[in-house]
Design a protein around this motif. Sequence first.
Motif, mmCIF file in Angstrom:
data_model
loop_
_atom_site.group_PDB
_atom_site.id
_atom_site.type_symbol
_atom_site.label_atom_id
_atom_site.label_comp_id
_atom_site.label_asym_id
_atom_site.label_seq_id
_atom_site.Cartn_x
_atom_site.Cartn_y
_atom_site.Cartn_z
ATOM 1 N N ALA A 163 0.835 -1.203 0.000
ATOM 2 C CA ALA A 163 0.000 0.000 0.000
ATOM 3 C C ALA A 163 0.871 1.255 0.000
ATOM 4 N N ILE A 196 1.199 4.175 -2.871
ATOM 5 C CA ILE A 196 0.933 5.589 -2.593
ATOM 6 C C ILE A 196 2.132 6.428 -3.026
ATOM 7 N N LEU A 254 -6.879 16.635 -0.500
ATOM 8 C CA LEU A 254 -8.188 16.259 -1.036
ATOM 9 C C LEU A 254 -9.031 17.495 -1.378
ATOM 10 N N SER A 293 -5.162 13.578 -10.291
ATOM 11 C CA SER A 293 -4.600 13.297 -8.966
ATOM 12 C C SER A 293 -5.686 13.098 -7.911
ATOM 13 N N LYS A 300 -8.491 11.491 -7.976
ATOM 14 C CA LYS A 300 -8.970 10.110 -7.865
ATOM 15 C C LYS A 300 -8.026 9.292 -6.989
ATOM 16 N N GLU A 301 -6.734 9.524 -7.143
ATOM 17 C CA GLU A 301 -5.738 8.786 -6.350
ATOM 18 C C GLU A 301 -5.747 9.254 -4.902
ATOM 19 N N TYR A 354 -8.197 7.603 -2.544
ATOM 20 C CA TYR A 354 -7.730 6.318 -2.015
ATOM 21 C C TYR A 354 -6.741 6.529 -0.875
ATOM 22 N N HIS A 355 -5.850 7.498 -1.056
ATOM 23 C CA HIS A 355 -4.825 7.752 -0.029
ATOM 24 C C HIS A 355 -5.482 8.214 1.266
ATOM 25 N N TYR A 356 -6.459 9.124 1.112
ATOM 26 C CA TYR A 356 -7.135 9.673 2.289
ATOM 27 C C TYR A 356 -7.852 8.563 3.054
ATOM 28 N N ARG A 357 -8.548 7.718 2.307
ATOM 29 C CA ARG A 357 -9.286 6.637 2.957
ATOM 30 C C ARG A 357 -8.313 5.747 3.730
ATOM 31 N N HIS A 358 -7.199 5.426 3.092
ATOM 32 C CA HIS A 358 -6.207 4.552 3.715
ATOM 33 C C HIS A 358 -5.639 5.164 4.990
ATOM 34 N N ALA A 404 -6.740 7.832 6.832
ATOM 35 C CA ALA A 404 -7.727 8.175 7.862
ATOM 36 C C ALA A 404 -8.210 6.917 8.587
ATOM 37 N N GLU A 405 -8.423 5.843 7.844
ATOM 38 C CA GLU A 405 -8.873 4.605 8.502
ATOM 39 C C GLU A 405 -7.816 4.074 9.473
ATOM 40 N N ILE A 459 -7.802 6.082 12.705
ATOM 41 C CA ILE A 459 -8.897 5.669 13.594
ATOM 42 C C ILE A 459 -8.584 4.316 14.245
ATOM 43 N N TYR A 478 -3.028 5.604 -14.026
ATOM 44 C CA TYR A 478 -2.702 6.295 -12.778
ATOM 45 C C TYR A 478 -1.493 7.193 -13.046
ATOM 46 N N SER A 479 -1.387 8.295 -12.296
ATOM 47 C CA SER A 479 -0.303 9.261 -12.529
ATOM 48 C C SER A 479 1.064 8.597 -12.569
ATOM 49 N N LEU A 526 -16.519 8.147 2.172
ATOM 50 C CA LEU A 526 -15.084 8.344 2.159
ATOM 51 C C LEU A 526 -14.373 7.348 3.073
ATOM 52 N N LEU A 527 -14.994 7.033 4.214
ATOM 53 C CA LEU A 527 -14.310 6.176 5.182
ATOM 54 C C LEU A 527 -15.092 4.914 5.501
ATOM 55 N N PHE A 528 -14.350 3.857 5.812
ATOM 56 C CA PHE A 528 -14.923 2.578 6.228
ATOM 57 C C PHE A 528 -16.113 2.152 5.378
ATOM 58 N N GLU A 572 -6.755 -2.638 -0.306
ATOM 59 C CA GLU A 572 -7.189 -1.813 -1.418
ATOM 60 C C GLU A 572 -6.035 -1.570 -2.397
ATOM 61 N N PHE A 573 -4.828 -1.930 -1.980
ATOM 62 C CA PHE A 573 -3.661 -1.728 -2.828
ATOM 63 C C PHE A 573 -3.091 -3.094 -3.205
ATOM 64 N N LEU A 583 -12.326 2.803 -11.104
ATOM 65 C CA LEU A 583 -11.859 4.184 -10.919
ATOM 66 C C LEU A 583 -12.777 5.097 -11.704
#
Lengths: 250, 161
Positions: free
Chosen positions: A38, A42, A107, A128, A130-131, A134-138, A140-141, A144, B48-49, B112-114, B135-136, B160
């Motif tokens: 992961a 990123i 974001l 960017s 869209k990517e 995914y990073h934020y979700r990863h 932030a989760e 928590i 992807y970038s 966005l989360l969970f 997810e990766f 995506l």
Amino acid sequence: MKEHLFEYLLRLGDDSLILGHRVSEWCGHGPILEEDIALTNISLDLIGQATSLLKYAGEVEGKGRDEDQLAFLRLEHDYKNCLLVEQLNGDFGMTIMRQFLFDAYRLPLFEALIHSSDSQLAAIAEKSLKETKYHYRHSAEWVIRLGDGTEESHERIQKAVNSLFKYHVDLFFTNHVDDALLKEGIVPEMKAIHNKWMESVKNVFSEATLEIPSNNWEQSGGRLGRHSEHLGLLLAEMQYMQRAYPNMEW
Amino acid sequence: MVKESQIWNWLESVSDPEVPVLSVVDLGVVRKVEVSESGTKITITPTYSGCPAMQVIEEDIRRKLLQEGLSNLEVVTALSPAWTTDWLSENGRRKLKEYGIAPPENEVDKSLLFSKPIVVPCPNCNSKETKMVSEFGSTACKAHYQCLSCKEPFDYFKCLR
């Protein structure tokens, strides 16, 4: 206007580049295989974004510098990344907290930059964003999970908050560069981004049972090229090949 | 002058270096083919970038078309509109599944989360009892799943949008 846009693109591009390099240091050292993959993914996204941003910066500057020259052949004070992204990886909690504080800023910034009057900047933001979701979700989760996890994980990630929070003002630094670009509709109002960032941080911290440090010491200077000692050491490693063997390719 | 449709046909034989079962046309990274008196212009877009395959894809397209006798060839990269898995062809989706990679479910969780991971049927046994491991995955465009019925791990080509 050209030099302002160049300066702004360096800020965005250098944030991606330096954080991308930092996160790549985890390759082969992740706490578990899935996290190793992961973090590496990123890092790759960030370096990809840096490529687009610095390539465009070089075109705007018009002095014939390409993305590689900008990434590998500048001196420390010419880098305009924020202080947060150059901080050391530390433990996994520190890396995740740094990433979260950054993603929560990127974001809403990319969401706003999609509407930039500069079409190439808008296109890079669209790609960017869209990517970044995914990073934020990863991140932030994980904040928590770690914050509301075990005693040990909570203690460690709270320590990361205490250590990194002082750098957040640097993310929202603005000067005449932003003022000029704002007038042209190229960049959004930073205040709005700051508010959205604060909202994310408060929501996630509340779920994670983490606290914002009461001490309000602030540290900034990255956007002006004034960095912590960590950046020089990072550049020494990152630039080594191009410095030792100029123009080498592989 | 070569016909545009002929060029699309040729591009069908240029494969994605990371998922070789897909052609660059199946993948949807070729956005435009323009033929004029002065030459041929191909517009491609990255998935992807940081996709490390883009440079190889560009070179492979160039090599293929030069082999077919085209000259005055230009391959340009455009970032907008940004690539989406909606551009993956039906043919591409079928080939992915046959190859053992679950094709994208046309659904993105907006939360966005969970978010509850979406149900991805196992490409090997078609069971819907699968779980997301991460997810990766092995490349930027894939997530890592496991089938709870046949126990096989598999890649999911993530949606995506």
